[in-house]
Design a protein around this motif. Structure first.
Motif, PDB file in Angstrom:
ATOM      1  N   LEU A  12       0.846  -1.265   0.155  1.00  0.00           N
ATOM      2  CA  LEU A  12       0.020   0.004  -0.107  1.00  0.00           C
ATOM      3  C   LEU A  12       0.953   1.289  -0.122  1.00  0.00           C
ATOM      4  CD1 LEU A  12      -2.753  -1.153   2.609  1.00  0.00           C
ATOM      5  CD2 LEU A  12      -3.040  -0.832  -0.032  1.00  0.00           C
ATOM      6  N   TYR A  13       1.997   1.291   0.688  1.00  0.00           N
ATOM      7  CA  TYR A  13       2.705   2.465   0.761  1.00  0.00           C
ATOM      8  C   TYR A  13       3.535   2.748  -0.379  1.00  0.00           C
ATOM      9  CZ  TYR A  13       6.687   5.415   2.021  1.00  0.00           C
ATOM     10  OH  TYR A  13       7.578   6.253   2.117  1.00  0.00           O
ATOM     11  N   ASP A  14       3.895   1.475  -1.091  1.00  0.00           N
ATOM     12  CA  ASP A  14       4.526   1.571  -2.351  1.00  0.00           C
ATOM     13  C   ASP A  14       3.842   2.159  -3.653  1.00  0.00           C
ATOM     14  OD1 ASP A  14       6.772   0.648  -1.365  1.00  0.00           O
ATOM     15  OD2 ASP A  14       6.719  -1.417  -2.008  1.00  0.00           O
ATOM     16  N   ALA A  15       2.221   1.683  -3.302  1.00  0.00           N
ATOM     17  CA  ALA A  15       1.583   2.028  -4.428  1.00  0.00           C
ATOM     18  C   ALA A  15       0.971   3.595  -4.157  1.00  0.00           C
ATOM     19  CB  ALA A  15      -0.100   1.424  -4.399  1.00  0.00           C
ATOM     20  N   SER A  16       1.050   4.050  -3.045  1.00  0.00           N
ATOM     21  CA  SER A  16       0.689   5.244  -2.775  1.00  0.00           C
ATOM     22  C   SER A  16       1.866   6.297  -3.175  1.00  0.00           C
ATOM     23  CB  SER A  16       0.343   5.517  -0.987  1.00  0.00           C
ATOM     24  OG  SER A  16       0.246   6.728  -0.757  1.00  0.00           O
ATOM     25  N   ALA A  17       3.195   5.909  -2.717  1.00  0.00           N
ATOM     26  CA  ALA A  17       4.210   6.545  -3.372  1.00  0.00           C
ATOM     27  C   ALA A  17       3.966   6.795  -4.825  1.00  0.00           C
ATOM     28  CB  ALA A  17       5.399   6.039  -2.709  1.00  0.00           C
ATOM     29  N   SER A  18       3.818   5.779  -5.617  1.00  0.00           N
ATOM     30  CA  SER A  18       4.042   5.917  -6.985  1.00  0.00           C
ATOM     31  C   SER A  18       3.118   6.560  -7.589  1.00  0.00           C
ATOM     32  CB  SER A  18       4.076   4.356  -7.636  1.00  0.00           C
ATOM     33  OG  SER A  18       2.773   3.943  -7.490  1.00  0.00           O
ATOM     34  N   ASN A  19       1.899   6.676  -6.874  1.00  0.00           N
ATOM     35  CA  ASN A  19       0.714   7.695  -7.358  1.00  0.00           C
ATOM     36  C   ASN A  19       1.220   9.018  -7.203  1.00  0.00           C
ATOM     37  OD1 ASN A  19      -0.825   5.577  -8.267  1.00  0.00           O
ATOM     38  ND2 ASN A  19      -1.940   5.201  -6.088  1.00  0.00           N
ATOM     39  N   GLN A  20       1.702   9.538  -6.280  1.00  0.00           N
ATOM     40  CA  GLN A  20       2.227  10.710  -5.749  1.00  0.00           C
ATOM     41  C   GLN A  20       3.367  11.037  -6.696  1.00  0.00           C
ATOM     42  OE1 GLN A  20       2.877  10.917  -1.699  1.00  0.00           O
ATOM     43  NE2 GLN A  20       0.635  10.599  -1.177  1.00  0.00           N
ATOM     44  N   GLY A  21       4.071  10.224  -7.293  1.00  0.00           N
ATOM     45  CA  GLY A  21       5.432  10.745  -8.095  1.00  0.00           C
ATOM     46  C   GLY A  21       5.354  10.681  -9.334  1.00  0.00           C
TER      47      GLY A  21
END
Length: 89
Positions: free
Chosen positions: A80-89
């Motif tokens: 979930l953290y990785d998915a959230s980080a990739s959506n923000q970047g």
């Protein structure tokens, strides 16, 4: 051995009965609480040898299950953290 047999702590009026339910059927919280009871009973030192062995076996099962569940939860959080980080970047 029958893990549903209640064992009376000879130094206390509190009896703790090992849960007969399969570990997989317990919630994380239920398993944690049961493990706390088992550790407390073993630390007390008043159990008969047979009861202490039953408690120890059940405790090992619970601890293994809890560790597996924590590892799975950590993996899910990382995804979930990785998915959230990739959506923000």
């Amino acid at each position: 051995m029958d893990t549903s047999t209640p064992y009376q702590n000879s130094n206390s009026s509190d009896a703790y009965e090992l849960n007969a339910a399969p570990v997989e059927e317990l919630s994380f919280k239920q398993a944690s609480i049961e493990l706390e009871h088992i550790v407390s009973a073993l630390e007390n030192g008043s159990l008969e040898l047979e009861a202490a062995l039953d408690y120890y076996r059940r405790g090992v099962e619970l601890l293994s299950s809890l560790r597996e569940r924590l590892a799975t939860a950590e993996q899910q959080v990382q995804v979930l953290y990785d998915a959230s980080a990739s959506n923000q970047g």
